[in-house]
Design an enzyme around this catalytic site. Structure first.
Site, PDB file in Angstrom:
ATOM      1  N   HIS A 145      -7.590   9.676  -2.081  1.00 20.28           N
ATOM      2  CA  HIS A 145      -6.876   9.513  -0.733  1.00 20.28           C
ATOM      3  C   HIS A 145      -7.542  10.215   0.580  1.00 20.28           C
ATOM      4  O   HIS A 145      -7.879   9.603   1.612  1.00 20.28           O
ATOM      5  CB  HIS A 145      -5.392  10.126  -0.599  1.00 20.28           C
ATOM      6  CG  HIS A 145      -4.479   9.634   0.235  1.00 20.28           C
ATOM      7  ND1 HIS A 145      -2.978   9.625  -0.124  1.00 20.28           N
ATOM      8  CD2 HIS A 145      -4.517   9.365   1.508  1.00 20.28           C
ATOM      9  CE1 HIS A 145      -2.459   9.239   1.074  1.00 20.28           C
ATOM     10  NE2 HIS A 145      -3.402   8.965   2.032  1.00 20.28           N
ATOM     11  N   TYR A 179       3.127   9.725  -0.472  1.00 21.78           N
ATOM     12  CA  TYR A 179       4.118   9.176   0.216  1.00 21.78           C
ATOM     13  C   TYR A 179       5.849   9.409  -0.545  1.00 21.78           C
ATOM     14  O   TYR A 179       6.592   9.119   0.116  1.00 21.78           O
ATOM     15  CB  TYR A 179       4.040   7.835   0.408  1.00 21.78           C
ATOM     16  CG  TYR A 179       2.748   7.422   1.143  1.00 21.78           C
ATOM     17  CD1 TYR A 179       1.854   8.343   1.853  1.00 21.78           C
ATOM     18  CD2 TYR A 179       2.439   6.116   1.292  1.00 21.78           C
ATOM     19  CE1 TYR A 179       0.696   7.776   2.396  1.00 21.78           C
ATOM     20  CE2 TYR A 179       0.923   5.684   1.955  1.00 21.78           C
ATOM     21  CZ  TYR A 179       0.415   6.326   2.308  1.00 21.78           C
ATOM     22  OH  TYR A 179      -0.827   6.294   3.135  1.00 21.78           O
ATOM     23  N   LYS A 189      -2.602   5.871  -4.415  1.00 23.14           N
ATOM     24  CA  LYS A 189      -3.780   6.929  -4.089  1.00 23.14           C
ATOM     25  C   LYS A 189      -3.637   8.198  -4.798  1.00 23.14           C
ATOM     26  O   LYS A 189      -2.393   8.719  -4.852  1.00 23.14           O
ATOM     27  CB  LYS A 189      -3.775   7.161  -2.535  1.00 23.14           C
ATOM     28  CG  LYS A 189      -3.710   5.761  -1.761  1.00 23.14           C
ATOM     29  CD  LYS A 189      -4.084   5.876  -0.300  1.00 23.14           C
ATOM     30  CE  LYS A 189      -3.641   4.849   0.531  1.00 23.14           C
ATOM     31  NZ  LYS A 189      -2.271   4.575   0.826  1.00 23.14           N
ATOM     32  N   ASP A 210       0.649  -1.256   0.204  1.00 23.17           N
ATOM     33  CA  ASP A 210       0.030  -0.144  -0.141  1.00 23.17           C
ATOM     34  C   ASP A 210       0.617   1.353   0.099  1.00 23.17           C
ATOM     35  O   ASP A 210       1.731   1.583   0.769  1.00 23.17           O
ATOM     36  CB  ASP A 210      -0.788  -0.069   1.229  1.00 23.17           C
ATOM     37  CG  ASP A 210      -2.140   1.160   1.260  1.00 23.17           C
ATOM     38  OD1 ASP A 210      -2.861   1.217   0.735  1.00 23.17           O
ATOM     39  OD2 ASP A 210      -1.411   2.417   1.782  1.00 23.17           O
TER      40      ASP A 210
HETATM   41  P1  NAD Z   1       0.603   1.593  11.836  1.00 20.09           P
HETATM   42  O1  NAD Z   1      -0.635   1.588  12.950  1.00 20.09           O
HETATM   43  O2  NAD Z   1       0.738   0.416  11.030  1.00 20.09           O
HETATM   44  O3  NAD Z   1       1.914   1.773  12.917  1.00 20.09           O
HETATM   45  C1  NAD Z   1       3.047   1.786  12.520  1.00 20.09           C
HETATM   46  C2  NAD Z   1       3.996   2.080  13.708  1.00 20.09           C
HETATM   47  O4  NAD Z   1       3.897   0.683  14.393  1.00 20.09           O
HETATM   48  C3  NAD Z   1       5.568   1.729  13.083  1.00 20.09           C
HETATM   49  O5  NAD Z   1       6.400   2.941  12.899  1.00 20.09           O
HETATM   50  C4  NAD Z   1       6.241   0.957  14.423  1.00 20.09           C
HETATM   51  O6  NAD Z   1       6.730   1.839  15.257  1.00 20.09           O
HETATM   52  C5  NAD Z   1       5.023   0.306  15.025  1.00 20.09           C
HETATM   53  N1  NAD Z   1       5.008  -0.908  14.762  1.00 20.09           N
HETATM   54  C6  NAD Z   1       4.715  -1.806  13.794  1.00 20.09           C
HETATM   55  N2  NAD Z   1       5.002  -3.158  13.820  1.00 20.09           N
HETATM   56  C7  NAD Z   1       5.103  -3.399  15.300  1.00 20.09           C
HETATM   57  C8  NAD Z   1       5.472  -4.478  16.139  1.00 20.09           C
HETATM   58  N3  NAD Z   1       5.139  -5.775  15.627  1.00 20.09           N
HETATM   59  N4  NAD Z   1       5.635  -4.329  17.367  1.00 20.09           N
HETATM   60  C9  NAD Z   1       5.700  -2.960  17.853  1.00 20.09           C
HETATM   61  N5  NAD Z   1       5.585  -1.826  17.182  1.00 20.09           N
HETATM   62  C10 NAD Z   1       5.264  -2.076  15.870  1.00 20.09           C
HETATM   63  O7  NAD Z   1       0.664   2.931  11.207  1.00 20.09           O
HETATM   64  P2  NAD Z   1       0.621   3.425   9.753  1.00 20.09           P
HETATM   65  O8  NAD Z   1       1.986   3.074   9.129  1.00 20.09           O
HETATM   66  O9  NAD Z   1       0.370   4.937   9.815  1.00 20.09           O
HETATM   67  O10 NAD Z   1      -0.552   2.709   9.069  1.00 20.09           O
HETATM   68  C11 NAD Z   1      -0.172   1.683   8.162  1.00 20.09           C
HETATM   69  C12 NAD Z   1      -0.466   1.975   6.722  1.00 20.09           C
HETATM   70  O11 NAD Z   1      -1.733   2.509   6.392  1.00 20.09           O
HETATM   71  C13 NAD Z   1       0.586   3.019   6.163  1.00 20.09           C
HETATM   72  O12 NAD Z   1       1.899   2.595   6.058  1.00 20.09           O
HETATM   73  C14 NAD Z   1      -0.079   3.639   4.931  1.00 20.09           C
HETATM   74  O13 NAD Z   1       0.255   2.626   4.019  1.00 20.09           O
HETATM   75  C15 NAD Z   1      -1.588   3.430   5.396  1.00 20.09           C
HETATM   76  N6  NAD Z   1      -1.982   4.698   5.630  1.00 20.09           N
HETATM   77  C16 NAD Z   1      -2.918   5.437   4.948  1.00 20.09           C
HETATM   78  C17 NAD Z   1      -3.637   6.781   5.477  1.00 20.09           C
HETATM   79  C18 NAD Z   1      -4.446   7.204   4.720  1.00 20.09           C
HETATM   80  O14 NAD Z   1      -4.815   8.291   4.831  1.00 20.09           O
HETATM   81  N7  NAD Z   1      -5.330   6.347   3.650  1.00 20.09           N
HETATM   82  C19 NAD Z   1      -2.970   7.316   6.675  1.00 20.09           C
HETATM   83  C20 NAD Z   1      -2.123   6.764   7.278  1.00 20.09           C
HETATM   84  C21 NAD Z   1      -1.677   5.429   6.955  1.00 20.09           C
END
Ligand code: NAD
Length: 277
Positions: A110, A52, A77, A47
């Site tokens: 998005h 990004y 997106k 994704d």
């Molecule tokens: P997430 O909830 O996936 O959190 C990521 C954070 O969690 C990492 O930086 C890390 O510190 C921690 N983490 C990950 N695996 C872990 C583990 N096993 N143990 C402990 N900590 C851990 O947050 P995200 O990256 O914001 O969301 C996931 C994906 O969603 C993004 O990478 C992106 O592709 C998408 N996204 C989309 C939007 C949108 O507006 N559509 C907004 C934000 C994110």
């Protein structure tokens, strides 16, 4: 070994791996290595987004992996400043070029940006990407129920997916119910709360982790999967990306699910879609 990730059917007829890998805030310098690692440990769903700033590197990683394109589910997106029919078409061409692919599996608006009031027009343009096959499925992100109602009423085209903030502190029950009724799949961004809460320290999550001898993050991902949600956790560490994929060897029971359901505070970590414009 067969891939344990369930494939969910979308309203386009295509299928999506229920667990994928997100690359928000992964720097362009790091992205190729991170996505190659993710593909190597077994993810087949990536994704990204134009916003990004790492589509080129995502595409490079897919090619370098040697995995056939059709075995990888790829989402990108439309950036917020490209709403409007003419601009969306040009932006989609550029995304395909940056990624180095001739189609994406899912293309999302998005954010709705309601103050601009162009998301319906943009959605009509998205219909042309689906019709010419360059987007196998089309969907939206950060849409609230009134925004979805407008798309349905004014275009009749139902998004395959709505990707929204969703985690145990912000569970989006009403939106999920609406989407279930209309055949729209719910996809969670920030599935782990973006590390902004001490989610992993909450007793409901700690207790389940101890009971199943797994990590708290694995419990949270398992909760999402058992509610039918698509998840795309992000981690740049190979160890954590492996851990996040290793969630098919245990199941939360009804009491454990109920304890996590009870954590909902209806509290976002990210922006309110009505105010992001
Ligand atoms: P997430 O909830 O996936 O959190 C990521 C954070 O969690 C990492 O930086 C890390 O510190 C921690 N983490 C990950 N695996 C872990 C583990 N096993 N143990 C402990 N900590 C851990 O947050 P995200 O990256 O914001 O969301 C996931 C994906 O969603 C993004 O990478 C992106 O592709 C998408 N996204 C989309 C939007 C949108 O507006 N559509 C907004 C934000 C994110």
């Amino acid at each position: 070994m067969t891939n344990p990730v369930p494939q969910l059917r979308l309203n386009s007829g295509a299928t999506i791996p229920q667990l994928g890998f997100g690359v928000f805030l992964v720097s362009p310098e790091e992205t190729q290595r991170v996505v190659e690692d993710a593909l190597e440990v077994g993810y087949r769903h990536i994704d990204t987004a134009t916003g990004y700033n790492n589509e080129t590197e995502v595409g490079a990683a897919i090619r370098a992996s040697g995995i056939p394109r059709e075995e990888i589910f790829l989402t990108t997106k439309l950036r917020n400043d490209h709403h409007k029919a003419g601009e969306a078409a040009g932006a989609f061409d550029r995304s395909l070029r940056m990624l180095g692919v001739d189609y994406v599996d899912l293309y999302l608006i998005h954010w709705p940006m309601p103050a601009n009031d162009r998301y319906v027009e943009t959605w009509r343009t998205f219909g042309t990407f689906a019709a010419d096959g360059r987007a196998r499925s089309i969907g939206v992100s950060n849409f609230l129920v009134p925004h979805l109602e407008r798309l349905l009423a004014e275009t009749g085209t139902i998004p395959a997916v709505n990707q929204v903030e969703l985690h145990p502190i912000f569970q989006q029950r009403e939106l999920r119910r609406f989407q279930m009724e209309h055949g729209i799949r719910t996809e969670a961004w920030g599935p782990l709360g973006q590390g902004k809460y001490d989610l992993f320290g909450l007793p409901a999550i700690q207790d389940a982790a101890k009971a199943h001898d797994v990590q708290p993050a694995q419990v949270v991902l398992r909760w999402h999967l058992q509610t039918g949600t698509i998840v795309i956790p992000k981690s740049t560490s190979r160890e954590r990306m492996t851990q996040n994929l290793d969630v098919f060897g245990f199941e939360l029971d009804a009491d454990e699910m109920a304890a996590i359901d009870a954590l909902d505070e209806n509290r976002r970590v990210g922006g309110d879609p009505n105010e992001v414009n």
